[in-house]
Design an enzyme around this catalytic site. Structure first.
Site, PDB file in Angstrom:
ATOM      1  N   GLU A 177       0.833  -1.216   0.000  1.00 32.10           N
ATOM      2  CA  GLU A 177       0.000   0.000   0.000  1.00 32.10           C
ATOM      3  C   GLU A 177       0.864   1.261   0.000  1.00 32.10           C
ATOM      4  O   GLU A 177       1.116   1.844   1.056  1.00 32.10           O
ATOM      5  CB  GLU A 177      -0.953   0.017   1.215  1.00 32.10           C
ATOM      6  CG  GLU A 177      -1.888   1.218   1.187  1.00 32.10           C
ATOM      7  CD  GLU A 177      -2.797   1.339   2.404  1.00 32.10           C
ATOM      8  OE1 GLU A 177      -3.722   2.158   2.360  1.00 32.10           O
ATOM      9  OE2 GLU A 177      -2.575   0.627   3.400  1.00 32.10           O
ATOM     10  N   LYS A 214      -2.674  -1.988  -2.963  1.00 35.43           N
ATOM     11  CA  LYS A 214      -3.734  -1.124  -2.437  1.00 35.43           C
ATOM     12  C   LYS A 214      -3.323   0.311  -2.732  1.00 35.43           C
ATOM     13  O   LYS A 214      -2.320   0.802  -2.215  1.00 35.43           O
ATOM     14  CB  LYS A 214      -3.941  -1.338  -0.927  1.00 35.43           C
ATOM     15  CG  LYS A 214      -5.066  -0.458  -0.357  1.00 35.43           C
ATOM     16  CD  LYS A 214      -5.490  -0.882   1.044  1.00 35.43           C
ATOM     17  CE  LYS A 214      -6.561   0.045   1.588  1.00 35.43           C
ATOM     18  NZ  LYS A 214      -7.135  -0.392   2.870  1.00 35.43           N
TER      19      LYS A 214
END
Length: 297
Positions: A177, A214
């Site tokens: 992420e 992400k």
């Protein structure tokens, strides 16, 4: 636990991933949004008990099932606790059909070169082994990009993939992420540098390995499609990043193959003072909206 079944559930992506992983720093804010003020509890222990009650209420709600919620990201303390007498990861998969993930990062370093790298993670191998034993499928780790700085973004991506390798070696699926802050003036430029750096790493990965990504919702629709389509990527999920739920859903629905992994946008409107019926109705509406946006592409 069948890793193959979990991989298929996430890979097919007919739903979204709930982010239930607020950590110590963000818990008071999450509780306040849930209608519990800081003067209503004392000390960390009580605070974490209350946030676990909130998460349990979400997980046990009839609105929260594997039909629309295909995964859930847990805070370490949530992984170690019980829901309805079962360890949380077992409850999610065995009872609800929801694939469990674990947030593994320890927060962010101070900003340098326009980015915030992840702090060191001592004891990560032990944590990964414990998560694997508890039936967790994958992990999530977050760093932040605040400027279109090529040196900073390269450092973020290099660190994300290095930790991802460690996660893969432990038998788990990493969600990398590298969040681009949605309010920065050079967001589109930062996304272009980020996409290029991620593709370099993906192209160099062994054919039998995969990661998940992400990412912040992109400025240009389908900008991350080359990542969505990459054979080394199981799934690309989107964070809401501060957008209100309706706006986040609207942007997400324009991005083919990308599904939601929302935290604040999922729990928006939920309140500790609501009756179970009110709470479940509110959660059902949130789940339906995020689900529709996730499968729209």
């Amino acid at each position: 636990m069948s890793i193959q079944e979990m991989t298929a559930k996430i890979g097919e992506g007919q739903g979204f991933i709930a982010a239930l992983d607020q950590s110590g720093g963000s818990t008071p804010k999450a509780l306040k949004l849930y209608g519990i003020e800081e003067n209503e509890y004392s000390g960390e222990e009580q605070m974490f008990d209350l946030i676990h009650e909130m998460r349990s209420r979400i997980m046990t709600s009839p609105a929260f099932t594997g039909e629309k919620v295909i995964g859930a990201i847990l805070f370490e303390m949530t992984m170690d606790r019980m829901v309805e007498g079962k360890p949380t990861p077992s409850y999610l998969w065995d009872v609800k059909g929801v694939v469990p993930f674990l947030k593994i990062d320890k927060g962010l370093e101070a900003e340098a070169n326009g980015v915030q790298l992840m702090k060191p993670m001592p004891g990560l191998d032990d944590l990964l082994a414990r998560a694997f034993k508890l039936g967790v499928f994958g992990t999530k780790e977050r760093s932040v990009i605040n400027a279109a700085n090529p040196e900073g973004i390269k450092a973020v991506v290099d660190q994300q993939f290095a930790v991802g390798d460690q996660v893969i070696a432990a038998g788990l699926m990493p969600i990398l992420e590298p969040e681009v802050t949605i309010t920065i003036a050079d967001k589109a430029e930062a996304e272009a540098i980020l996409r290029e750096e991620i593709l370099k790493h993906l192209d160099a990965m062994p054919e039998d390995k995969q990661v998940m990504l992400k990412l912040s919702l992109p400025t240009e629709a389908n900008f991350y499609k080359p990542l969505v389509d990459h054979p080394r990527v199981l799934k690309v999920v989107a964070l809401s990043g501060g957008y209100a739920r309706d706006e986040a859903n609207d942007i997400l629905s324009k991005n083919t193959g990308m599904i939601a992994s929302f935290s604040r946008a999922l729990s928006e409107g939920l309140n500790a003072k609501q009756s179970d019926a009110e709470f479940n109705d509110m959660l059902a509406a949130a789940v339906d909206g995020i689900y529709k946006a996730s499968i729209a592409g």
